[in-house]
Design a protein around this motif. Structure first.
Motif, mmCIF file in Angstrom:
data_model
loop_
_atom_site.group_PDB
_atom_site.id
_atom_site.type_symbol
_atom_site.label_atom_id
_atom_site.label_comp_id
_atom_site.label_asym_id
_atom_site.label_seq_id
_atom_site.Cartn_x
_atom_site.Cartn_y
_atom_site.Cartn_z
ATOM 1 N N ILE A 164 0.891 -1.204 0.143
ATOM 2 C CA ILE A 164 0.069 0.199 0.089
ATOM 3 C C ILE A 164 0.921 1.197 -0.114
ATOM 4 O O ILE A 164 1.737 1.247 0.810
ATOM 5 N N VAL A 165 0.716 1.951 -1.096
ATOM 6 C CA VAL A 165 1.804 2.915 -1.232
ATOM 7 C C VAL A 165 1.060 4.473 -1.456
ATOM 8 O O VAL A 165 -0.133 4.558 -1.734
ATOM 9 N N TRP A 167 0.922 8.812 -2.764
ATOM 10 C CA TRP A 167 0.836 9.651 -4.025
ATOM 11 C C TRP A 167 2.142 10.556 -4.056
ATOM 12 O O TRP A 167 2.251 10.867 -5.324
ATOM 13 N N SER A 193 -2.219 5.018 -4.421
ATOM 14 C CA SER A 193 -3.075 5.930 -3.879
ATOM 15 C C SER A 193 -4.077 6.430 -4.838
ATOM 16 O O SER A 193 -3.918 6.109 -6.211
ATOM 17 N N ASP A 194 -5.368 6.579 -4.430
ATOM 18 C CA ASP A 194 -6.641 6.906 -5.499
ATOM 19 C C ASP A 194 -5.984 8.099 -5.951
ATOM 20 O O ASP A 194 -6.421 8.518 -7.261
ATOM 21 N N ALA A 225 -10.061 3.990 3.902
ATOM 22 C CA ALA A 225 -11.082 3.264 4.738
ATOM 23 C C ALA A 225 -12.391 2.967 3.977
ATOM 24 O O ALA A 225 -12.830 3.723 3.227
ATOM 25 N N GLU A 230 -8.774 -0.951 2.856
ATOM 26 C CA GLU A 230 -9.288 -1.622 4.187
ATOM 27 C C GLU A 230 -9.509 -3.107 3.653
ATOM 28 O O GLU A 230 -9.240 -3.995 4.395
ATOM 29 N N PHE A 243 3.670 -0.954 3.935
ATOM 30 C CA PHE A 243 2.985 0.409 3.774
ATOM 31 C C PHE A 243 3.666 1.417 3.898
ATOM 32 O O PHE A 243 4.458 1.496 4.663
ATOM 33 N N GLY A 245 2.981 5.634 3.966
ATOM 34 C CA GLY A 245 2.036 6.647 4.201
ATOM 35 C C GLY A 245 1.980 7.274 5.434
ATOM 36 O O GLY A 245 3.006 7.269 6.179
ATOM 37 N N SER A 246 0.975 8.020 5.902
ATOM 38 C CA SER A 246 0.842 8.679 7.036
ATOM 39 C C SER A 246 0.837 7.890 8.325
ATOM 40 O O SER A 246 0.453 6.538 8.114
ATOM 41 N N LEU A 268 6.476 5.611 7.402
ATOM 42 C CA LEU A 268 5.269 6.799 7.641
ATOM 43 C C LEU A 268 5.750 8.217 7.792
ATOM 44 O O LEU A 268 6.952 8.404 7.089
ATOM 45 N N GLY A 269 5.355 9.103 8.424
ATOM 46 C CA GLY A 269 5.575 10.287 8.176
ATOM 47 C C GLY A 269 6.842 10.813 9.133
ATOM 48 O O GLY A 269 7.296 10.196 9.529
ATOM 49 N N CYS A 301 8.464 12.235 2.377
ATOM 50 C CA CYS A 301 8.469 12.187 3.811
ATOM 51 C C CYS A 301 9.813 12.677 4.370
ATOM 52 O O CYS A 301 9.947 13.054 5.610
ATOM 53 N N LEU A 431 12.094 10.275 11.539
ATOM 54 C CA LEU A 431 12.425 9.488 10.196
ATOM 55 C C LEU A 431 13.808 9.910 9.753
ATOM 56 O O LEU A 431 14.744 9.185 9.692
HETATM 57 P P1 NAD Z 1 -2.290 8.048 3.530
HETATM 58 O O1 NAD Z 1 -1.508 7.417 4.628
HETATM 59 O O2 NAD Z 1 -3.202 8.982 3.430
HETATM 60 O O3 NAD Z 1 -2.311 6.788 2.110
HETATM 61 C C1 NAD Z 1 -1.359 6.167 1.937
HETATM 62 C C2 NAD Z 1 -2.031 5.061 1.193
HETATM 63 O O4 NAD Z 1 -2.853 4.259 2.134
HETATM 64 C C3 NAD Z 1 -3.000 5.245 0.184
HETATM 65 O O5 NAD Z 1 -2.964 4.508 -0.815
HETATM 66 C C4 NAD Z 1 -4.442 5.183 0.735
HETATM 67 O O6 NAD Z 1 -5.404 4.909 0.056
HETATM 68 C C5 NAD Z 1 -4.273 4.102 1.891
HETATM 69 N N1 NAD Z 1 -4.859 3.921 2.986
HETATM 70 C C6 NAD Z 1 -5.580 5.234 3.899
HETATM 71 N N2 NAD Z 1 -6.363 4.711 4.539
HETATM 72 C C7 NAD Z 1 -6.151 3.263 4.842
HETATM 73 C C8 NAD Z 1 -6.757 2.076 5.477
HETATM 74 N N3 NAD Z 1 -7.672 2.420 6.390
HETATM 75 N N4 NAD Z 1 -6.467 1.067 5.125
HETATM 76 C C9 NAD Z 1 -5.702 0.657 4.340
HETATM 77 N N5 NAD Z 1 -5.222 1.795 3.338
HETATM 78 C C10 NAD Z 1 -5.300 2.949 3.745
HETATM 79 O O7 NAD Z 1 -0.982 8.718 2.945
HETATM 80 P P2 NAD Z 1 -0.988 9.853 1.826
HETATM 81 O O8 NAD Z 1 -1.571 11.119 2.304
HETATM 82 O O9 NAD Z 1 -0.989 9.161 0.601
HETATM 83 O O10 NAD Z 1 0.925 10.142 1.782
HETATM 84 C C11 NAD Z 1 1.240 11.126 2.454
HETATM 85 C C12 NAD Z 1 1.999 10.470 3.643
HETATM 86 O O11 NAD Z 1 2.842 9.560 3.443
HETATM 87 C C13 NAD Z 1 2.848 11.718 4.746
HETATM 88 O O12 NAD Z 1 2.504 11.231 5.941
HETATM 89 C C14 NAD Z 1 4.254 11.187 4.186
HETATM 90 O O13 NAD Z 1 5.298 11.328 5.211
HETATM 91 C C15 NAD Z 1 4.334 9.618 4.254
HETATM 92 N N6 NAD Z 1 5.330 8.992 3.562
HETATM 93 C C16 NAD Z 1 6.152 8.423 4.120
HETATM 94 C C17 NAD Z 1 7.365 7.674 3.332
HETATM 95 C C18 NAD Z 1 8.499 7.043 4.137
HETATM 96 O O14 NAD Z 1 9.229 6.420 3.378
HETATM 97 N N7 NAD Z 1 8.633 7.146 5.347
HETATM 98 C C19 NAD Z 1 7.550 8.069 2.075
HETATM 99 C C20 NAD Z 1 6.665 8.703 1.446
HETATM 100 C C21 NAD Z 1 5.305 9.223 2.089
#
Ligand code: NAD
Length: 499
Positions: A164-165, A167, A193-194, A225, A230, A243, A245-246, A268-269, A301, A431
């Motif tokens: 899960i990645v 955007w 990501s959508d 979600a 999910e 994963f 993301g945030s 994560l973030g 990130c 991070l």
């Molecule tokens: P996000 O967490 O909103 O979404 C990331 C992915 O998770 C998307 O594909 C989204 O659809 C999916 N998702 C969201 N809710 C979910 C759920 N309940 N269950 C399963 N999947 C779900 O993050 P974003 O806004 O797309 O990206 C920005 C965030 O990513 C920032 O916080 C950034 O710091 C972080 N990030 C971290 C790294 C790293 O390597 N540490 C790299 C890039 C981005």
């Protein structure tokens, strides 16, 4: 994008609007519904994305499971690395198509998509092929007390891995996880990501052309979600979740997999700090610092959002950074002058604008930016924001604590090394950090005291792909990169034979 397996003769709508489909068991598949893919530079819809409902996610996981139990399960690491290298060659060959996909989805300059996203995608595939080929999945001998037994250990793939990645760097981050997962013999279901569905879908064509068996790589589209994300993380046949993301989504995914106790790897973030000492080479530091704050419109990130500067050079650093912020060119992705694209979406810009107001309410001095720029008519519907720098804040202010994920940073002075370290570590994230100094002993000393996954000295974003990558605290769980990734994407069985 993504040929429909059951191509409809009525292709009129298709001709009008790019269709982005799911890829399941080696076929491009329509979803029960669609959602718009919006170009962030103009705010216009450029494609319809086919959303995967729960039954389609189920099909994708079952296709991945079947492929894992089928011919893919009998491949050797050498076979898989050969396929990954072939895929890397196809990424190079189709680089311009992938650049277009990233540009349409993210609005970033084409030059950035070319030199960063797509180039790194190919490098990821090759690097993990090399690492897996060198490390192998095979046994290693362990000494046994008294010599009465022979021990060896086997690496085995986890099975079906959910990838899960986000955007911000869609293809780069996808291949960072895909390559080691496949090298280790797993099959994957990817949920991009959508906001950025295009490059993962285009990659499916290349995966097929490279000769990966059907079902090894699957893509499902949707949101998180209550949607494809999910459905995927909650699926009982998923053996592990990787994963990026945030942190909030990481926590939700942790809850989803907890009842089945499956391994997770979370990137994560961040709320990353830069520490600038008065002895730093100021010009080089300012160039590096500006890149670390504004790269990808601050949507990396690893971007710096907190800048701590030794008091004697505080005003010089402020002025130098403001000058570099104001020299950035916001514009169309194909314009060669463009250095900086828009934010990813209306919702994300609204969030960043809320932080801009919050900073002002906290008494911040806006040194530059702080608002939405006037753009030429063709771009006026996009999600633009002027690069922004604040002074007058403290670590207690919310904008200095929360990840904003935009082209913004706050600058705070410090008086000595201990104070700098304390300020930089005063965060729930962990991070990255960057230390800028010409005293290398100090560089090592301060970098070692940073509570982060990666601490740079006199540089930023410089990555050797075999080195460990990840974060502490809210920034993640686990490390990926080189053999660290192989550790996550495999289970190990120790076989002990009495002699
Ligand atoms: P996000 O967490 O909103 O979404 C990331 C992915 O998770 C998307 O594909 C989204 O659809 C999916 N998702 C969201 N809710 C979910 C759920 N309940 N269950 C399963 N999947 C779900 O993050 P974003 O806004 O797309 O990206 C920005 C965030 O990513 C920032 O916080 C950034 O710091 C972080 N990030 C971290 C790294 C790293 O390597 N540490 C790299 C890039 C981005």
């Amino acid at each position: 994008m993504g040929r429909a397996s059951d191509e409809s003769p009525d292709s009129r709508r298709e001709a009008m609007m790019l269709q982005i489909r799911n890829y399941v068991g080696g076929r491009f598949v329509d979803g029960a519904s669609t959602f718009p893919d919006v170009d962030p530079t103009t705010g216009t819809t450029v494609a319809e994305v086919h959303e995967a409902d729960a039954p389609l996610v189920d099909q994708a996981v079952l296709a991945a499971r079947a492929a894992h139990e089928g011919p893919w399960g009998r491949t050797t690491v050498a076979d898989r690395c050969r396929l990954l290298r072939r895929l890397a060659d196809l990424v190079d060959a189709r680089a311009e198509d992938l650049v277009r996909a990233e540009v349409i989805d993210t609005g970033k300059p084409a030059a950035t998509a070319r030199s960063l996203d797509v180039a790194r995608a190919a490098a990821n595939l090759r690097s993990f092929a090399d690492t897996a080929a060198a490390e192998g999945m095979e046994s290693y001998l362990l000494e046994h007390p008294g010599g009465q037994a022979l021990n060896y250990a086997l690496r085995k793939p986890l099975g079906v891995v959910a990838v899960i990645v986000p955007w911000n760097l869609p293809l780069l981050l996808l291949t960072w996880k895909l390559a080691p997962a496949l090298a280790c013999g797993n099959t994957v279901v990817v949920k991009p990501s959508d906001e950025t569905p295009a490059s993962a879908t285009l990659l499916a064509e290349l995966v097929e052309e490279a000769g990966f068996p059907a079902g090894v790589y699957n893509v499902v589209h949707g949101r998180g979600a209550g949607s494809a994300g999910e459905f995927l993380t909650g699926h009982p046949a998923v053996d592990g979740v990787t994963f990026t993301g945030s942190s909030a989504t990481g926590a939700a995914i942790m809850r989803a997999v907890a009842p089945r106790v499956r391994p997770v790897s979370f990137e994560l973030g961040g709320k990353n700090a830069a520490v600038v000492f008065a002895d730093a080479d100021l010009d080089a530091t300012l160039d590096g610092l500006a890149r670390s704050v504004f790269a990808n419109t601050g949507q990396v990130c690893l971007c710096t959002e907190r800048v701590y500067v030794e008091r004697g050079v505080f005003e010089d650093v402020c002025a130098g950074l403001v000058k570099r912020a104001e020299a950035l060119h916001l514009g169309a992705p194909d314009d060669e002058r463009t250095t900086t694209g828009p934010l990813i979406s209306a919702a994300h810009r609204a969030k960043v604008l809320r932080y801009l107001r919050l900073a002002e309410e906290s008494g911040a001095q806006v040194r530059t930016g702080g608002d939405v720029p006037d753009m030429p008519d063709a771009l006026s519907g996009g999600w633009w924001l002027r690069p922004t720098l604040w002074t007058g804040l403290t670590n207690a202010d919310r904008v200095m604590r929360d990840e904003v994920f935009g082209p913004v940073a706050g600058l705070i002075p410090f008086d000595d090394e201990d104070e700098a370290v304390h300020l930089a570590n005063d965060t729930e994230y962990g991070l990255a950090a960057a230390v800028w100094t010409s005293d290398l002993r100090r560089g090592h000393r301060v970098a070692q005291r940073m509570d982060v996954g990666i601490a740079w000295v006199n540089t930023w974003f410089l990555r050797e792909l075999r080195s460990p990558f990840g974060g502490t605290g809210l920034s993640g769980i686990g490390r990926e990169g080189g053999r660290h990734s192989l550790d996550f994407y495999t289970e190990t069985t120790n076989v002990c034979v009495a002699l």
